[in-house]
Design an enzyme around this catalytic site. Sequence first.
Site, mmCIF file in Angstrom:
data_model
loop_
_atom_site.group_PDB
_atom_site.id
_atom_site.type_symbol
_atom_site.label_atom_id
_atom_site.label_comp_id
_atom_site.label_asym_id
_atom_site.label_seq_id
_atom_site.Cartn_x
_atom_site.Cartn_y
_atom_site.Cartn_z
ATOM 1 N N GLN A 59 5.204 5.534 -0.862
ATOM 2 C CA GLN A 59 4.407 4.322 -1.367
ATOM 3 C C GLN A 59 5.918 3.450 -0.657
ATOM 4 O O GLN A 59 7.578 4.463 -1.221
ATOM 5 C CB GLN A 59 5.548 4.955 -2.865
ATOM 6 N N HIS A 68 7.965 0.715 -1.159
ATOM 7 C CA HIS A 68 7.862 -0.650 -1.477
ATOM 8 C C HIS A 68 7.891 -2.217 -0.494
ATOM 9 O O HIS A 68 9.045 -1.680 0.490
ATOM 10 C CB HIS A 68 9.148 -0.534 -2.199
ATOM 11 N N PHE A 72 4.187 -4.361 -16.634
ATOM 12 C CA PHE A 72 4.140 -4.130 -14.478
ATOM 13 C C PHE A 72 3.180 -4.007 -14.097
ATOM 14 O O PHE A 72 2.321 -3.299 -14.701
ATOM 15 C CB PHE A 72 5.580 -2.674 -14.743
ATOM 16 N N HIS A 111 10.217 4.820 -0.804
ATOM 17 C CA HIS A 111 10.878 5.031 -1.865
ATOM 18 C C HIS A 111 10.339 6.066 -2.344
ATOM 19 O O HIS A 111 10.515 6.101 -3.747
ATOM 20 C CB HIS A 111 9.644 3.476 -2.554
ATOM 21 N N ARG A 134 1.648 -3.600 -4.113
ATOM 22 C CA ARG A 134 3.146 -3.437 -3.242
ATOM 23 C C ARG A 134 2.864 -3.328 -1.968
ATOM 24 O O ARG A 134 3.223 -3.575 -0.935
ATOM 25 C CB ARG A 134 3.834 -1.701 -4.240
ATOM 26 N N LEU A 142 16.677 -1.056 -3.462
ATOM 27 C CA LEU A 142 15.165 -1.664 -3.946
ATOM 28 C C LEU A 142 15.702 -3.344 -4.524
ATOM 29 O O LEU A 142 16.950 -3.524 -4.975
ATOM 30 C CB LEU A 142 14.803 -1.139 -5.114
ATOM 31 N N GLU A 151 10.520 -6.016 -8.119
ATOM 32 C CA GLU A 151 9.240 -6.886 -8.312
ATOM 33 C C GLU A 151 9.395 -7.875 -9.363
ATOM 34 O O GLU A 151 8.998 -9.097 -8.934
ATOM 35 C CB GLU A 151 8.236 -6.032 -9.113
ATOM 36 N N ARG A 206 1.450 5.819 -6.934
ATOM 37 C CA ARG A 206 1.866 5.440 -8.465
ATOM 38 C C ARG A 206 2.039 4.226 -8.871
ATOM 39 O O ARG A 206 2.504 3.210 -8.198
ATOM 40 C CB ARG A 206 3.193 6.358 -7.852
#
Lengths: 648, 256, 268
Positions: free
Chosen positions: A259, A261, A133, A400, A334, A275, A278, A435
């Site tokens: 954050q 996204h 990730f 997000h 991101r 969402l 990714e 994060r």
Amino acid sequence: MTSAQQQNHAVDDRDVEIHDYDVVVIGAGGAGLRAAIEARAQGKRTAIISKSLFGKAHTVMAEGGCAAAMGNVNPNDNWRVHFGDTMRGGKFLNNWRMAELHAKEAPDRVWEMETYGALFDRTKDGKISQRNFGGHTYPRLAHVGDRTGLEPIRTLQQKIVSLQQEDFKATGDYESNIRVFHETTITDLFKADGAIAGCFGYFRSTGRFVRFNAPAIVLATGGVGKSYSVTSNSWEYTGDGHALALRAGATLINMEFLQFHPTGMVWPPSVKGILVTESVRGDGGVLRNSEGKRFMFDYIADVFKDLYATSEEEADRWYTDPDNNRRPPELLPRDEVARAINSEVKAGRGTPHGGVFLDVSTRLKPEEILKRLPSMHHQFKELADVDITKEPMEVGPTCHYVMGGVEVDPDTGMSRVPGLFAAGECSGGMHGSNRLGGNSLSDLLVFGRRCGLGASEYVDGLAGRRPAVIESDAEAAVDRALLPFSSATEGGENPFVVHLELQKTMHELVGIIRKADEMEMALKKLEDIATRTRTVAVEGDRKFNPNWHLALDLRNMLLVSMCVAKAALERQESRGGHTRDDFPVMDADWRHVLLVLEALGEDNVELTRKEQIPMRPDLLDIFEMDELKKYFTGEELGGHRADQGERA
Amino acid sequence: MSYWAHFRVWRGDSEKGELVDYPAEVNEGEVVLDIIHRLQQTEAQDLAVRWNCKAGKCGSCSMEINGRPRLACMTRMNTFAEDEVVTVTPLRTFPVIRDLVTDVSFNYTKAREIPSFAPPEGVEPGEYRMQQVDVERSQEFRKCIECYLCQNTCHVVRDHEENKEAFAGPRYLMRIAELDMHPLDSADRQTAAQDEHGLGYCNITKCCTEVCPEHIKITDNALIPLKERVVDRKYDPVVWLGNKLFRRGEPANKNR
Amino acid sequence: MSSTTDASTGRAQISERTLRTDRWWLPPLLNVAGLGLWVIYATVRAFMHAYYFTNEQNYSYLTPFYSPCFSVGCYPEASHFGQFLPDWWWLPYAAISLPFLLLFRLTCYYYRKAYYRAFYLSPPACAVAEPHKKYTGETRFPLLAQNLHRYFFYIAALISLVNTYDAVVAFINKDGSFGFGLGNIILVANVVLLWLYTASCHSCRSIIGGRLNHFSKHPLRYKLWGQVSILNGKHMQLAWTTLASLAITDFYIMAVSAGWWGDPRIVG
């Protein structure tokens, strides 16, 4: 549900149901449930308060996985590597002690879940499988397909049921030691002599008030996304824990870091913000504007020039030959991608619904898409009636996650208010300014447990001398909760209208890209909204009345929005989840500064600056000097091994 | 491209209630939950509805739309003709609290009656070893978002309140199947599935599978296999005789 | 009264048995019609005691409705496994196999769904209130006996072997030469479908591998389970297809043996 709860309550009924507990956990997501399990394991009578039904928490929305350096897929992984990745991701603004505890304890928390009955995907040799990730050096995320969030929630829910079954065997009552109060909202915390004494709220189903007398309260209420128009967060995410903590005298930190996204759905309206994982981009999805241009090539910042492809040909070669080609710019961090999409839309090159196109249909064969992205295919097919094997998706940035939250002691999770603890998204520090994906689920488990433990030890330390709720405070809480009904007679506003105004203000003026003048305007508007919030009015009675619930939640959203706006205005640099148009670069002089917020009356906040505690030298040593120099000022690095002549 | 739809929404509580007509504006791409929210913002501010994620992942907004148990967030308005009356009622198997919100505590009661995962003895955390093929069946059942549409549609309790005592419902029989197929669970569950949780009430008419928004094959993959496992234990004369003669009192052979 | 419309239990007061607006009554109606017609046809044929074997012709087609033909009334050439049943008008010539085939299908998990819905109206369709006051499902006798499905599966598999044998010997003409006509194609197709239906049975799926908790320790059975699972997904389609193929096969052989039309021959 007792018959008393089912009775209908007159609007002005001041009757309060009272319960006594050792520990009350507010929030029934991953962090709250794990905290409750721990408190119960320590022999404490524990109440769990859930704003929704038990098991519906927002944790289910997590897709990627749960990061823990178990080393099942790559044995080189260990807590130091995970710690380093976490600090790097947070641009070194993280509370290093929290990041350390998190990296060290995450594997145990994941393994423990298996003993509760969790079923993660497996490796060939039967261990928990781990996936790659963004930002993680090694494959590290324990996962269940792309619906990982459901697994921890269900597992913890079922663990609590199993504890209740044990209690039933011992006492004949399932709820003798741990009880879930679902569809219950807490609106006030009580203190006595400076320490936590209890809390107050209402049952949604009846509107009846409830009070919990408890010396220890764990906040695990999640985030603040509902202050924004476009968010991946559900209606519950109204910053309740943040606001309750502020009003009880605790402090918040890092509130400027949100954050966004880059890829949320923008169409249809019902799912705006949901969402799009990714992996769509990782598997070959490309971003195009309304002119059909792959615009990300225009947004590669200088620091990334060496790492990302500059031509479409090279970018396309990367998918099959990553060793000899640079990554496509769609895979930039991101925040970079979110900003690029934002700029394209602002420049008028957006899609009809205000996003950009994310296309896999011209890149992969339909069979391939179905195999690699089954849940995305399902999500678009069912929610948007879009077949991603045939047409592009429309996506745009979505609010997000909030990195900021209650300032707590890393080891026990206690805030500066004795007896008040916080875990998960509503606590601050762990993730710094940004994060990493996958660190959220592990955060919930690690600090949920620590808070449960901390709360239990705190209760033990009281040795029976529990603060008693002051009756006048309790009366005032009833008054506050009933206020929207009395405003109705005076012609107050519909809370929904005020909420929309708040969301619009935050979205437009304190969004992804921030400017001083816009944020000053936002603060002015928030003051105006504060006045209107005080007098919102509701129709109907107290029984499951969404209008009333929103009126009460609105106060929390307002307070939290003020924190975000004030902190964002103060921090004159760009870092992680905070981007200033007028201060576009990261500044080492800001790294060691925390912006601390505390309540100033009912609906205002005050900001102070605070120095970070310097990182322990052995933790500094995990990094190379060259890297640290990018983030730290020179004088902060005296303790590093390079300066001390390589300690053994 | 917006139009006005004719909505009929059940309003009321456990005392009384009726279907109330509302004209509602519908825009392109909207789902039933959007329209309910619009009603809340306009004509029916105190209309009670339970919802959370609005993405089909949490299972909160269960209701009955034109008589069919559905998630309101997953029911697109373009599945109805523009002149069609859209009737929305609460779930009809559970007591109503107000408007579209029902008291689903039946399900939590049943959840507590199913014995939990029994960890294998002597296996430490971190030492669990399971093969992917062995966990896949249980993983399918763990996709369940607990929307209770299956519990609501199952005629065993929907049409027969008196069966609620004896029947756990598809969701919780599936939970037994999930644990029974768990490669490391050490409890014996098969006999109890029939004797205590009412598996025999299921007449496999598959409505649970029909309404499942997660497309879990509840009947084919959980309930029927569980029935077959019960047959192994209770109705197989060869096994019965074998148990009588050789393995009397020994726990179920979970390790097969 | 169904609890669905009974507000005394705290449920929402809605008097309609269902608010469904689609044609929910159509599938049960079609099931009643389809199953009803088939049962009538099969009953008539089972007791007809005629036109079940091509005794007039050189080739030897035996309808599955009369196999194995155990009655002393059977044509000797049709009795591949001997004759011991008395020839009474009320006793089908295949009285040993037919009851088990009937029970196999009666206890089949798909047919149960179909007839519980269509004939018992329990429920007539999803979210449509059923008319019964009480419901105990398969908790007690006689419906408890549905649990015997797997034994009927075993027997049905044996009978499928017999049908396979019938289909193979149908290639041998009465004079011992090899023969091949449209009837053979139909018989073979029917047998293949019967095997598919039998193998797709839920009990079969459980016995083959479903009852295991560790597929990884039994790779072969896991593989077979996977294949049976694929077939199992088509159990409903196979259930109806085999009803049709049985009726067509039987009707074809009746037509040929009654001389309504001749069997188009490819060889012999």
